[in-house]
Design an enzyme around this catalytic site. Structure first.
Site, mmCIF file in Angstrom:
data_model
loop_
_atom_site.group_PDB
_atom_site.id
_atom_site.type_symbol
_atom_site.label_atom_id
_atom_site.label_comp_id
_atom_site.label_asym_id
_atom_site.label_seq_id
_atom_site.Cartn_x
_atom_site.Cartn_y
_atom_site.Cartn_z
ATOM 1 N N LYS A 189 48.282 39.234 48.306
ATOM 2 C CA LYS A 189 48.295 37.877 48.906
ATOM 3 C C LYS A 189 49.224 36.963 48.118
ATOM 4 O O LYS A 189 49.526 37.220 46.946
ATOM 5 C CB LYS A 189 46.892 37.260 48.962
ATOM 6 C CG LYS A 189 46.177 37.071 47.609
ATOM 7 C CD LYS A 189 46.433 35.753 46.905
ATOM 8 C CE LYS A 189 45.547 35.538 45.689
ATOM 9 N NZ LYS A 189 46.147 34.792 44.586
ATOM 10 N N ASP A 236 38.263 36.011 45.357
ATOM 11 C CA ASP A 236 39.256 36.284 46.408
ATOM 12 C C ASP A 236 38.834 37.404 47.366
ATOM 13 O O ASP A 236 39.505 37.646 48.368
ATOM 14 C CB ASP A 236 40.586 36.731 45.782
ATOM 15 C CG ASP A 236 41.321 35.600 45.093
ATOM 16 O OD1 ASP A 236 41.071 34.430 45.447
ATOM 17 O OD2 ASP A 236 42.147 35.891 44.212
#
Ligand code: C5P
Length: 299
Positions: A13, A151
């Site tokens: 990401k 996350d």
């Protein structure tokens, strides 16, 4: 695919926006962050074992670092690895007592702010649910993800873009109408997430993500580039001179905006198109700027 075998890809990401809204009583920081998954992947394969053991092997699928030490060699394979913890947590949660052999082909660098470990952990939960036919609900996945790291919930959601709040676990998916291209550079040394957060001191007015999301929704990439933000960049600069060096190099590139991802040490630029990301990547490689990738948001 043969029975007793599952193979999955775990994406990296980038944080196009990250603001810290305050410190929480549990020691974590309250965040507003916009994350996108990109097409830089680790590959994980899961094979049923007759024993009850969880065995992890890490293989380097990326380029060798200039030091000669491979990415895989720096990654633990014991219970401190998030992949092993995810498998163990899933067994504890469901009462399943099956063993598994996991092969992790690593391309996403560790300690880079690209959430490779969190993405691997999310991929492990989703893959073992299939292998062991557990049929967990999205709510169960979310609960387990939160326990593994801030996350991980974003990755189990399977969304390619989202604004994440709270510790990072409150996910508001967004739809990006356009393909986004980036160039990413990772200096030789990584940064510890906990160290970077510890260095953080609130300064100036807080920024909000809406300016960036509306620019992205309208496909106005030049404006989006100006609205990118990462509140962890200054604390990371206090810990590593690499970030300042990367900032100066990216400043000379034809990118629409640039900043560090997450808690670093990877740094990236938003590009108008693929041609621009390819050009920027070859200039960074010529300057020997650590490892360099051209990536795009997953569709
Ligand atoms: O949740 P995760 O284990 O990925 O976080 C790693 C470290 O980052 C935490 O131990 C904490 O120091 C810091 N962190 C934080 N606030 C967040 C997320 C992470 O302070 N929202």
């Amino acid at each position: 695919m043969p029975p007793g075998f599952v193979i999955v890809q775990a994406p990296a990401k980038l944080n196009l926006f990250l603001e810290i809204l305050g410190k929480r009583s549990d020691g974590y920081h309250e965040l507003e962050t916009l994350m996108v998954t990109v097409d830089l992947y680790d590959t994980l394969s899961f094979t049923e074992e007759n024993s009850e053991e969880i065995r992890l092997q890490v293989i380097d699928a990326g380029r060798r670092r200039p030091s000669g030490r491979s990415e895989a060699e720096s990654i633990p394979v014991g219970p401190e690895n998030l992949v092993v913890r995810a498998a163990a947590l899933l067994r504890e949660f469901t009462g399943v007592r099956r063993g598994v052999r996991i092969e992790l082909r690593k391309r996403i660098p560790a300690a880079a702010g690209l959430a490779g470990g969190s993405s691997d952990a999310a991929a492990t939960l989703l893959a073992l649910d299939r292998l062991w036919q557990l049929h967990l609900s999205p709510r169960d996945f979310h609960e387990l993800a939160q326990r593994l790291g801030s996350d991980v919930a974003f990755f189990v959601s399977g969304k390619s873009a989202a604004v994440c709040r709270g510790r990072g676990e409150l996910i508001e998916p967004i739809r990006l109408p356009c393909g986004l291209h980036f160039v990413v550079a990772r200096p030789h040394d990584g940064l510890s997430t906990a160290d970077v957060y510890r260095q953080y001191r609130p300064v100036g007015k807080k920024q909000h993500v809406e300016g960036l999301t509306s620019a992205l929704m309208q496909g106005d990439l030049a404006r989006a580039g100006r609205r990118m933000h990462n509140a962890l960049e200054t604390p990371a600069m206090n810990l590593s001179s690499d970030i300042e060096t990367l900032k100066a190099r990216f400043h000379r590139l034809p990118v629409l905006g640039h900043q560090m991802s997450g808690s670093g040490s990877a740094y990236f630029g938003l590009c108008a198109n693929r041609r621009m990301s390819r050009q920027a990547a070859s200039r960074l490689r010529a300057e020997r700027t650590g490892s360099v990738w051209e990536v795009q948001v997953r569709s």
